[in-house]
Design a protein around this motif. Structure first.
Motif, PDB file in Angstrom:
ATOM      1  N   ASN A 162       0.826  -1.206   0.000  1.00 30.88           N
ATOM      2  CA  ASN A 162       0.000   0.000   0.000  1.00 30.88           C
ATOM      3  C   ASN A 162       0.862   1.258   0.000  1.00 30.88           C
ATOM      4  OD1 ASN A 162      -1.449   2.266   1.690  1.00 30.88           O
ATOM      5  ND2 ASN A 162      -3.095   0.969   0.890  1.00 30.88           N
ATOM      6  N   CYS A 163       1.900   1.254   0.835  1.00 33.90           N
ATOM      7  CA  CYS A 163       2.804   2.398   0.887  1.00 33.90           C
ATOM      8  C   CYS A 163       3.603   2.523  -0.411  1.00 33.90           C
ATOM      9  CB  CYS A 163       3.744   2.270   2.083  1.00 33.90           C
ATOM     10  SG  CYS A 163       4.762   3.732   2.372  1.00 33.90           S
ATOM     11  N   GLU A 164       4.074   1.398  -0.911  1.00 31.50           N
ATOM     12  CA  GLU A 164       4.821   1.415  -2.174  1.00 31.50           C
ATOM     13  C   GLU A 164       3.975   2.037  -3.284  1.00 31.50           C
ATOM     14  OE1 GLU A 164       5.897  -2.575  -3.039  1.00 31.50           O
ATOM     15  OE2 GLU A 164       7.312  -2.763  -1.377  1.00 31.50           O
ATOM     16  N   SER A 165       2.688   1.702  -3.310  1.00 27.86           N
ATOM     17  CA  SER A 165       1.795   2.216  -4.353  1.00 27.86           C
ATOM     18  C   SER A 165       1.687   3.726  -4.283  1.00 27.86           C
ATOM     19  CB  SER A 165       0.402   1.585  -4.216  1.00 27.86           C
ATOM     20  OG  SER A 165       0.457   0.186  -4.392  1.00 27.86           O
ATOM     21  N   ARG A 166       1.628   4.257  -3.063  1.00 23.04           N
ATOM     22  CA  ARG A 166       1.563   5.715  -2.920  1.00 23.04           C
ATOM     23  C   ARG A 166       2.847   6.363  -3.428  1.00 23.04           C
ATOM     24  NH1 ARG A 166      -1.878   7.295   2.437  1.00 23.04           N
ATOM     25  NH2 ARG A 166      -3.040   5.362   2.720  1.00 23.04           N
ATOM     26  N   ILE A 167       3.983   5.794  -3.070  1.00 26.46           N
ATOM     27  CA  ILE A 167       5.259   6.363  -3.498  1.00 26.46           C
ATOM     28  C   ILE A 167       5.428   6.229  -5.015  1.00 26.46           C
ATOM     29  CG2 ILE A 167       7.758   6.229  -3.254  1.00 26.46           C
ATOM     30  CD1 ILE A 167       6.394   7.268  -0.751  1.00 26.46           C
ATOM     31  N   ARG A 168       4.993   5.109  -5.576  1.00 27.43           N
ATOM     32  CA  ARG A 168       5.052   4.923  -7.024  1.00 27.43           C
ATOM     33  C   ARG A 168       4.243   5.998  -7.747  1.00 27.43           C
ATOM     34  NH1 ARG A 168       6.582  -0.353  -9.003  1.00 27.43           N
ATOM     35  NH2 ARG A 168       7.015  -1.818  -7.290  1.00 27.43           N
ATOM     36  N   SER A 169       3.104   6.382  -7.156  1.00 32.87           N
ATOM     37  CA  SER A 169       2.270   7.406  -7.792  1.00 32.87           C
ATOM     38  C   SER A 169       3.001   8.743  -7.856  1.00 32.87           C
ATOM     39  CB  SER A 169       0.945   7.558  -7.034  1.00 32.87           C
ATOM     40  OG  SER A 169       1.127   8.181  -5.775  1.00 32.87           O
ATOM     41  N   TYR A 170       3.867   9.017  -6.860  1.00 30.49           N
ATOM     42  CA  TYR A 170       4.659  10.251  -6.900  1.00 30.49           C
ATOM     43  C   TYR A 170       5.671  10.187  -8.039  1.00 30.49           C
ATOM     44  CZ  TYR A 170       2.818  10.621  -2.115  1.00 30.49           C
ATOM     45  OH  TYR A 170       2.008  10.661  -1.014  1.00 30.49           O
ATOM     46  N   MET A 171       6.241   8.978  -8.239  1.00 25.37           N
ATOM     47  CA  MET A 171       7.192   8.805  -9.332  1.00 25.37           C
ATOM     48  C   MET A 171       6.507   9.013 -10.682  1.00 25.37           C
ATOM     49  SD  MET A 171      10.420   8.151  -9.909  1.00 25.37           S
ATOM     50  CE  MET A 171      10.550   9.055 -11.453  1.00 25.37           C
ATOM     51  N   LYS A 172       5.272   8.550 -10.801  1.00 23.42           N
ATOM     52  CA  LYS A 172       4.524   8.740 -12.042  1.00 23.42           C
ATOM     53  C   LYS A 172       4.290  10.218 -12.324  1.00 23.42           C
ATOM     54  CE  LYS A 172       2.046   4.318 -12.081  1.00 23.42           C
ATOM     55  NZ  LYS A 172       0.700   3.669 -12.002  1.00 23.42           N
ATOM     56  N   GLU A 173       4.069  10.994 -11.262  1.00 24.79           N
ATOM     57  CA  GLU A 173       3.872  12.434 -11.448  1.00 24.79           C
ATOM     58  C   GLU A 173       5.150  13.100 -11.951  1.00 24.79           C
ATOM     59  OE1 GLU A 173       1.559  14.669  -8.487  1.00 24.79           O
ATOM     60  OE2 GLU A 173       1.228  12.748  -7.486  1.00 24.79           O
ATOM     61  N   VAL A 174       6.290  12.628 -11.463  1.00 29.77           N
ATOM     62  CA  VAL A 174       7.568  13.174 -11.929  1.00 29.77           C
ATOM     63  C   VAL A 174       7.730  12.885 -13.420  1.00 29.77           C
ATOM     64  CG1 VAL A 174      10.078  13.054 -11.731  1.00 29.77           C
ATOM     65  CG2 VAL A 174       8.666  12.966  -9.664  1.00 29.77           C
ATOM     66  N   VAL A 175       7.516  11.635 -13.801  1.00 23.04           N
ATOM     67  CA  VAL A 175       7.645  11.255 -15.215  1.00 23.04           C
ATOM     68  C   VAL A 175       6.632  12.017 -16.065  1.00 23.04           C
ATOM     69  CG1 VAL A 175       7.459   9.360 -16.868  1.00 23.04           C
ATOM     70  CG2 VAL A 175       8.544   8.972 -14.642  1.00 23.04           C
ATOM     71  N   GLY A 176       5.421  12.167 -15.556  1.00 23.07           N
ATOM     72  CA  GLY A 176       4.378  12.871 -16.298  1.00 23.07           C
ATOM     73  C   GLY A 176       4.708  14.324 -16.564  1.00 23.07           C
ATOM     74  N   ALA A 177       5.549  14.914 -15.705  1.00 20.08           N
ATOM     75  CA  ALA A 177       5.924  16.316 -15.890  1.00 20.08           C
ATOM     76  C   ALA A 177       6.787  16.519 -17.128  1.00 20.08           C
ATOM     77  CB  ALA A 177       6.663  16.815 -14.647  1.00 20.08           C
ATOM     78  N   THR A 178       7.307  15.431 -17.700  1.00 22.55           N
ATOM     79  CA  THR A 178       8.113  15.520 -18.919  1.00 22.55           C
ATOM     80  C   THR A 178       7.316  16.152 -20.056  1.00 22.55           C
ATOM     81  OG1 THR A 178       9.218  13.466 -18.251  1.00 22.55           O
ATOM     82  CG2 THR A 178       9.562  14.202 -20.516  1.00 22.55           C
ATOM     83  N   ASN A 179       6.014  15.883 -20.091  1.00 23.07           N
ATOM     84  CA  ASN A 179       5.165  16.362 -21.188  1.00 23.07           C
ATOM     85  C   ASN A 179       5.065  17.879 -21.250  1.00 23.07           C
ATOM     86  OD1 ASN A 179       4.588  13.680 -21.872  1.00 23.07           O
ATOM     87  ND2 ASN A 179       2.872  13.607 -20.420  1.00 23.07           N
TER      88      ASN A 179
END
Length: 337
Positions: A162-179
């Motif tokens: 559950n915690c890993e999933s929350r942290i992974r979502s932050y990583m997705k936001e970082v990658v998404g900022a590339t756009n």
């Protein structure tokens, strides 16, 4: 002369040692104390009255503003009252009831309660009373695992995920900022930086240890028994409401815990990610202190666990200078790590 025209105000009064309430009508506090003390057989000298809901002392002026049938507590000289819910819980816990009997008694109190604040406290009490936190495996506590994928055999394993999933979502936001990056070279460096941050996260197990009660302190955010405490709003040192929860104790508590947040003190979207983008405008990712950004994005250095009530979604004005963050971040690793 105005006193002669005051109407008697009906209120409900009780002592601090019993639940039974009595209807009393009085023009003022003096008359209320006289009638109340006679009714409850308390000494008049030193007697005082307060609100049953939260213990606020009722003065003469305040008495005139009370709504009809307000619940009051009559106290003798040395007695105090911190609020009805505190008394009710104290009485409940002193009954000697255990397990289901205690839960049903608490639910009984809750069913008759109208005050929002007291309902909230009693609701949290009921959730925490249903405590099966000592059970760990799916076989021992099947109800806790309702809706949980079958691959998770223990509570700790799921909470870690559950915690890993929350942290992974932050990583997705970082990658998404590339756009949002227009310059090709900057975008390329940002992708390299993102890949490096992801590697750091993988090596750290996506910091799932924060919710895993089986790991050692200080890596976990909970006690060994599974209790989590709200760390307060981003601008506070502690939670003023003393929120706490044990998601290991019951299915209901696990669901409620999903509404708690790992909140960034220095904001992820408004400050940290833009600062990383700025740092890469004229620098290669190898020259930027990515460990600095890793700590701000994914670690307890900048994350606080907060109850939904303490999660302030507005701008986090911490008097920190984004330019200073940028200045530090764009330096070479050898200067900043």
């Amino acid at each position: 002369m105005l006193r002669l025209f005051r109407k008697d105000k009906p209120v409900k009064i009780r002592s601090c040692t019993e639940n039974r309430k009595y209807g009393v009508a009085a023009k003022d506090v003096k008359e209320l104390l006289k009638k109340g003390c006679k009714l409850l057989q308390l000494p008049l000298s030193g007697a005082h009255v307060c609100l049953c809901a939260d213990g606020t002392e009722v003065t003469e002026e305040y008495f005139q503003t009370l709504a009809d049938n307000t619940e009051l507590v009559l106290l003798s000289r040395d007695q105090t009252w911190s609020g009805g819910v505190a008394y009710d819980i104290g009485q409940l816990l002193s009954t000697g009831l255990h397990g289901d009997g205690l839960i049903e008694a608490a639910k009984g109190l809750l069913s008759d309660e109208q005050t929002p604040k007291r309902r909230k406290i009693l609701t949290e009490l009921v959730l925490n009373l249903e405590d099966r936190s000592d059970l760990e495996s799916r076989e021992e506590d099947k109800d806790w695992f309702k809706g949980v994928d079958a691959r998770f055999k223990t509570k700790s394993a799921y909470m870690k995920f559950n915690c890993e999933s929350r942290i992974r979502s932050y990583m997705k936001e970082v990658v998404g900022a590339t756009n949002s990056i227009q310059k090709a070279k900057v975008k390329q460096e940002f992708l390299k930086a993102s890949a490096c941050l992801k590697d750091m996260l993988k090596a750290a197990g996506y910091n799932g240890c924060y919710f895993d009660r089986t790991v050692k302190e200080p890596d976990r955010l909970c006690t060994q028994g599974g209790w989590f405490t709200c760390q307060g709003s981003f601008d506070q040192k502690v939670c003023l409401s003393l929120h706490s929860i044990n998601p290991y104790s019951s299915y209901e508590s696990r669901v409620v815990f999903s509404t708690w947040n790992l909140d960034h003190r220095i904001e992820k979207k408004r400050t940290v990610i833009p600062a990383l983008q700025d740092a890469l405008q004229n620098h290669k990712s190898a020259d930027v202190n990515l460990h600095y950004f890793y700590r701000l994005l994914f670690t307890r250095e900048n994350l606080k666990l907060v109850h939904i009530v303490c999660h302030n979604k507005g701008a986090h004005d911490l008097l920190c200078d984004p330019k200073e963050i940028f200045r530090q971040a764009k330096g070479r690793k050898r200067r900043l790590v």
